[in-house]
Structures are given as structure tokens and as C-alpha cells.
Design a protein around this motif. Structure first.
Motif, PDB file in Angstrom:
ATOM      1  N   SER A  30       0.832  -1.204   0.000  1.00  0.00           N
ATOM      2  CA  SER A  30       0.000   0.000   0.000  1.00  0.00           C
ATOM      3  C   SER A  30       0.867   1.255   0.000  1.00  0.00           C
ATOM      4  CB  SER A  30      -0.893   0.029   1.237  1.00  0.00           C
ATOM      5  OG  SER A  30      -1.825  -1.008   1.194  1.00  0.00           O
ATOM      6  N   LEU A  31       0.470   2.242  -0.793  1.00  0.00           N
ATOM      7  CA  LEU A  31       1.119   3.547  -0.737  1.00  0.00           C
ATOM      8  C   LEU A  31       0.640   4.263   0.521  1.00  0.00           C
ATOM      9  CD1 LEU A  31       0.847   4.730  -4.420  1.00  0.00           C
ATOM     10  CD2 LEU A  31       2.944   4.228  -3.172  1.00  0.00           C
ATOM     11  N   HIS A  32       1.494   5.091   1.079  1.00  0.00           N
ATOM     12  CA  HIS A  32       1.141   5.886   2.250  1.00  0.00           C
ATOM     13  C   HIS A  32       0.749   7.280   1.769  1.00  0.00           C
ATOM     14  CE1 HIS A  32       2.738   2.841   4.996  1.00  0.00           C
ATOM     15  NE2 HIS A  32       3.551   2.589   3.984  1.00  0.00           N
ATOM     16  N   LEU A  50       7.518   2.664   1.042  1.00  0.00           N
ATOM     17  CA  LEU A  50       8.624   2.240   1.903  1.00  0.00           C
ATOM     18  C   LEU A  50       9.610   1.339   1.166  1.00  0.00           C
ATOM     19  CD1 LEU A  50       6.687   1.669   5.235  1.00  0.00           C
ATOM     20  CD2 LEU A  50       8.041   3.654   4.539  1.00  0.00           C
ATOM     21  N   GLY A  51       9.461   1.224  -0.143  1.00  0.00           N
ATOM     22  CA  GLY A  51      10.405   0.457  -0.938  1.00  0.00           C
ATOM     23  C   GLY A  51      10.141  -1.039  -0.898  1.00  0.00           C
ATOM     24  N   SER A  52      11.048  -1.806  -1.472  1.00  0.00           N
ATOM     25  CA  SER A  52      10.848  -3.248  -1.647  1.00  0.00           C
ATOM     26  C   SER A  52      10.752  -4.018  -0.340  1.00  0.00           C
ATOM     27  CB  SER A  52      11.974  -3.832  -2.502  1.00  0.00           C
ATOM     28  OG  SER A  52      13.223  -3.717  -1.834  1.00  0.00           O
ATOM     29  N   ASP A  53      11.344  -3.499   0.741  1.00  0.00           N
ATOM     30  CA  ASP A  53      11.289  -4.208   2.027  1.00  0.00           C
ATOM     31  C   ASP A  53      10.119  -3.766   2.899  1.00  0.00           C
ATOM     32  OD1 ASP A  53      12.164  -1.700   2.755  1.00  0.00           O
ATOM     33  OD2 ASP A  53      13.910  -2.409   3.869  1.00  0.00           O
ATOM     34  N   ASN A  54       9.373  -2.747   2.449  1.00  0.00           N
ATOM     35  CA  ASN A  54       8.229  -2.198   3.185  1.00  0.00           C
ATOM     36  C   ASN A  54       8.592  -1.780   4.611  1.00  0.00           C
ATOM     37  OD1 ASN A  54       5.509  -1.389   3.044  1.00  0.00           O
ATOM     38  ND2 ASN A  54       4.853  -3.194   4.186  1.00  0.00           N
ATOM     39  N   ASP A  61      16.805  -0.750  -3.952  1.00  0.00           N
ATOM     40  CA  ASP A  61      15.374  -0.993  -4.133  1.00  0.00           C
ATOM     41  C   ASP A  61      14.585  -0.893  -2.833  1.00  0.00           C
ATOM     42  OD1 ASP A  61      15.589  -1.309  -6.836  1.00  0.00           O
ATOM     43  OD2 ASP A  61      15.526  -3.497  -6.793  1.00  0.00           O
ATOM     44  N   ALA A  62      15.246  -1.056  -1.700  1.00  0.00           N
ATOM     45  CA  ALA A  62      14.571  -0.981  -0.409  1.00  0.00           C
ATOM     46  C   ALA A  62      14.446   0.460   0.100  1.00  0.00           C
ATOM     47  CB  ALA A  62      15.310  -1.845   0.625  1.00  0.00           C
ATOM     48  N   ALA A  63      15.012   1.438  -0.625  1.00  0.00           N
ATOM     49  CA  ALA A  63      14.948   2.837  -0.189  1.00  0.00           C
ATOM     50  C   ALA A  63      13.531   3.386  -0.313  1.00  0.00           C
ATOM     51  CB  ALA A  63      15.912   3.682  -1.023  1.00  0.00           C
ATOM     52  N   ASP A  64      13.169   4.278   0.603  1.00  0.00           N
ATOM     53  CA  ASP A  64      11.861   4.923   0.559  1.00  0.00           C
ATOM     54  C   ASP A  64      11.774   5.857  -0.642  1.00  0.00           C
ATOM     55  OD1 ASP A  64      11.642   3.624   2.962  1.00  0.00           O
ATOM     56  OD2 ASP A  64      11.681   5.439   4.184  1.00  0.00           O
ATOM     57  N   PRO A  70      12.339  14.785  -4.542  1.00  0.00           N
ATOM     58  CA  PRO A  70      12.522  14.356  -5.931  1.00  0.00           C
ATOM     59  C   PRO A  70      13.726  13.436  -6.129  1.00  0.00           C
ATOM     60  CG  PRO A  70      12.172  16.728  -5.822  1.00  0.00           C
ATOM     61  CD  PRO A  70      12.286  16.234  -4.413  1.00  0.00           C
ATOM     62  N   GLU A  71      14.758  13.591  -5.317  1.00  0.00           N
ATOM     63  CA  GLU A  71      15.951  12.753  -5.471  1.00  0.00           C
ATOM     64  C   GLU A  71      15.654  11.282  -5.177  1.00  0.00           C
ATOM     65  OE1 GLU A  71      15.914  14.234  -1.227  1.00  0.00           O
ATOM     66  OE2 GLU A  71      15.519  15.117  -3.190  1.00  0.00           O
ATOM     67  N   THR A  72      14.538  10.988  -4.509  1.00  0.00           N
ATOM     68  CA  THR A  72      14.181   9.594  -4.214  1.00  0.00           C
ATOM     69  C   THR A  72      13.380   8.966  -5.347  1.00  0.00           C
ATOM     70  OG1 THR A  72      12.080  10.069  -3.085  1.00  0.00           O
ATOM     71  CG2 THR A  72      14.097  10.122  -1.741  1.00  0.00           C
ATOM     72  N   MET A  73      13.012   9.755  -6.348  1.00  0.00           N
ATOM     73  CA  MET A  73      12.141   9.263  -7.417  1.00  0.00           C
ATOM     74  C   MET A  73      12.885   9.021  -8.712  1.00  0.00           C
ATOM     75  SD  MET A  73       8.624  11.329  -6.734  1.00  0.00           S
ATOM     76  CE  MET A  73       9.277  12.960  -6.469  1.00  0.00           C
TER      77      MET A  73
END
Length: 76
Positions: A30-32, A50-54, A61-64, A70-73
Motif C-alpha cells: 500500500s502507498l502511504h 517504503l520500498g521493496s522491504d516495506n 530498491d529498499a529505499a523509501d 525528488p531525489e528519491t524518485m
């Protein structure tokens, strides 16, 4: 969700998402969502994964992924 507080948009034709609980990220979690969002000045909303590890934090890939950062996208 139909806006109930001003200023009310004159052209709102929603609801645009029938059930926000059905919104999922690329890993099926689920998206928050928070409205209003955080920050100064305050953002109207925040959406994050919350990334691949939720779990909060993580790398690769586990990064939020955060709508306000924008740097996270970026695609890897």
C-alpha cells in the motif's frame, strides 16, 4: 475524497480514486498518503512508498520513495 474545506475547487469532478486503500507501489505494498502533508510551507499532501522491504529507510530498491523528495524518485 471530495474536498470539504476551502478553498474548494470549482472544477472538482471526483472521486478520482474509488478506494485509496487499493493504491499500491511497484512491490504490491500500500502507498502511504497524508493530507495535509508536512514541510514549511506545508505541502497539500504527501505520498510515499517504503520500498521493496516495506520498512522505513533502506538503500537501493529498499529505499523509501517520497513525493516531497525528488531525489528519491529516480530510476535506477
Amino acid at each position: 475524497v471530495e474536498p470539504r474545506e476551502g478553498p474548494l475547487p470549482h472544477n472538482w469532478c471526483g472521486p478520482y480514486v474509488a478506494d485509496a486503500l487499493t493504491l499500491r507501489d511497484a512491490w504490491g505494498y500500500s502507498l502511504h498518503y497524508a493530507a495535509p502533508g508536512g514541510g514549511r510551507p506545508q505541502r497539500p499532501y504527501d505520498i510515499w512508498s517504503l520500498g521493496s522491504d516495506n520498512m522505513e529507510g533502506g538503500t537501493d530498491d529498499a529505499a523509501d520513495i517520497k513525493s516531497w523528495a525528488p531525489e528519491t524518485m529516480t530510476c535506477r
